[in-house]
Design an enzyme around this catalytic site. Structure first.
Site, PDB file in Angstrom:
ATOM      1  N   LYS A  11      -7.432  -5.933  -7.212  1.00 18.60           N
ATOM      2  CA  LYS A  11      -8.587  -5.049  -6.962  1.00 18.60           C
ATOM      3  C   LYS A  11      -9.593  -5.199  -8.113  1.00 18.60           C
ATOM      4  CE  LYS A  11      -5.369  -2.057  -4.623  1.00 18.60           C
ATOM      5  NZ  LYS A  11      -5.257  -0.945  -3.732  1.00 18.60           N
ATOM      6  N   GLU A 165      -0.497  -3.592   6.190  1.00 25.70           N
ATOM      7  CA  GLU A 165      -0.570  -2.587   5.130  1.00 25.70           C
ATOM      8  C   GLU A 165      -0.930  -1.235   5.740  1.00 25.70           C
ATOM      9  OE1 GLU A 165      -1.410  -4.459   1.059  1.00 25.70           O
ATOM     10  OE2 GLU A 165      -3.326  -4.104   1.997  1.00 25.70           O
ATOM     11  N   GLY A 171      -1.320   2.372  -2.602  1.00 25.42           N
ATOM     12  CA  GLY A 171      -1.660   3.066  -3.849  1.00 25.42           C
ATOM     13  C   GLY A 171      -1.217   4.514  -3.887  1.00 25.42           C
TER      14      GLY A 171
HETATM   15  C1  PEP Z   1      -3.026  -3.279  -1.932  1.00 23.76           C
HETATM   16  O1  PEP Z   1      -3.954  -3.045  -2.694  1.00 23.76           O
HETATM   17  O2  PEP Z   1      -3.167  -4.098  -1.024  1.00 23.76           O
HETATM   18  C2  PEP Z   1      -1.757  -2.564  -2.120  1.00 23.76           C
HETATM   19  C3  PEP Z   1      -0.780  -2.764  -1.290  1.00 23.76           C
HETATM   20  O3  PEP Z   1      -1.701  -1.717  -3.209  1.00 23.76           O
HETATM   21  P1  PEP Z   1      -0.386  -0.962  -3.776  1.00 23.76           P
HETATM   22  O4  PEP Z   1       0.715  -2.007  -3.885  1.00 23.76           O
HETATM   23  O5  PEP Z   1      -0.791  -0.427  -5.111  1.00 23.76           O
HETATM   24  O6  PEP Z   1      -0.031   0.094  -2.789  1.00 23.76           O
END
Ligand code: PEP
Length: 247
Positions: A11, A165, A171
């Site tokens: 990110k 996801e 997050g």
């Molecule tokens: C992402 O940013 O795609 C993600 C999965 O973040 P995290 O692992 O922090 O949940």
């Protein structure tokens, strides 16, 4: 043997100096035969440093987004053509933060996928439902819509990757249960088999993303249709990301 990929999404984190330090440490600790199963998505300001840091390794990398045109009057955008010139291999597209904060839609994301493949780079398409959509039992339909628009505009027989996801798990520290991950990944694989045939469908990596940590990675990776992870927070530290890659 199922294909495997461990991807890191940094990110908007790490300066070029921090990027260089990270990769020096990471390369010294990462077994050689694992390197080609790893891909880093770094912020735009770290792309050149990443290119220089990884050029003598088998580690793959790319940007977290690109524009749907290679060049022109598009102030502030990132060109997939420049990614190609820098030596990138993959480009992440359709992350939920792009969809939610920057209002990207399925069509626009599919156009980016087409452009990325035309440069012989690999698009990594993020899909997934919000908590509200899950509560309304819309999860599988949302994933199907996101996938269908994409495969209509790309060449599904050329390399591409899916990252499932669930938005509510990104997050938040709230990882999806094995059963929840299994249900969606099995659904995606069956959808791919039905639309593209078994041979093409089995080559496509389906990554899970959402609060993956060293202590939950092993169990999830054992699921038949989980081909690896897209990791945000836990990819910012060398040791925690490496532990996930060694799961
Ligand atoms: C992402 O940013 O795609 C993600 C999965 O973040 P995290 O692992 O922090 O949940």
């Amino acid at each position: 043997m199922k294909p495997i990929l461990f991807a890191a999404n940094w990110k908007l984190n790490k300066t070029p100096t921090e990027t260089k330090t990270f990769f020096t440490d990471f390369i010294s600790k990462c077994p050689q035969d694992l390197q080609n199963k790893i891909c880093f998505f770094v912020p735009a300001t770290s792309l050149e440093t990443t290119s220089n840091s990884l050029k003598d390794s088998d580690i793959q990398w790319g940007s977290q987004n690109c524009y749907s045109k290679i060049s022109g009057a598009f102030t502030g955008e990132i060109s997939a053509g420049v990614m190609k010139e820098l030596g990138a291999t993959h480009i992440l597209i359709g992350h939920s933060e792009r969809r939610q904060l920057f209002h990207e839609n399925n069509d626009e994301i599919a156009g980016k996928g087409h452009l990325i493949q035309s440069l012989s780079l690999t698009p990594v398409l993020c899909i997934g439902e919000t908590l509200e959509q899950r509560d309304r039992n819309l999860t599988l339909g949302i994933c199907e819509d996101q996938l269908r628009t994409f495969i209509e505009q790309i060449n599904p027989a050329q390399p591409w990757v899916i990252a499932y996801e669930p938005v509510w798990a990104i997050g938040t520290g709230r990882v999806a249960t094995s059963n929840q991950v299994k249900e969606v990944h099995d659904f995606i694989r069956n959808f791919l088999i039905q639309e593209l045939g078994t041979e093409v469908a089995q080559r496509i990596c389906i990554l899970y993303g959402g609060s993956v940590k060293p202590d939950n990675a092993k169990e999830l990776l054992q699921l038949e249709n989980v081909n690896g992870f897209l990791v945000g927070g836990a990819s910012l530290e060398v040791d925690s990301f490496l532990k996930i890659c060694l799961s």
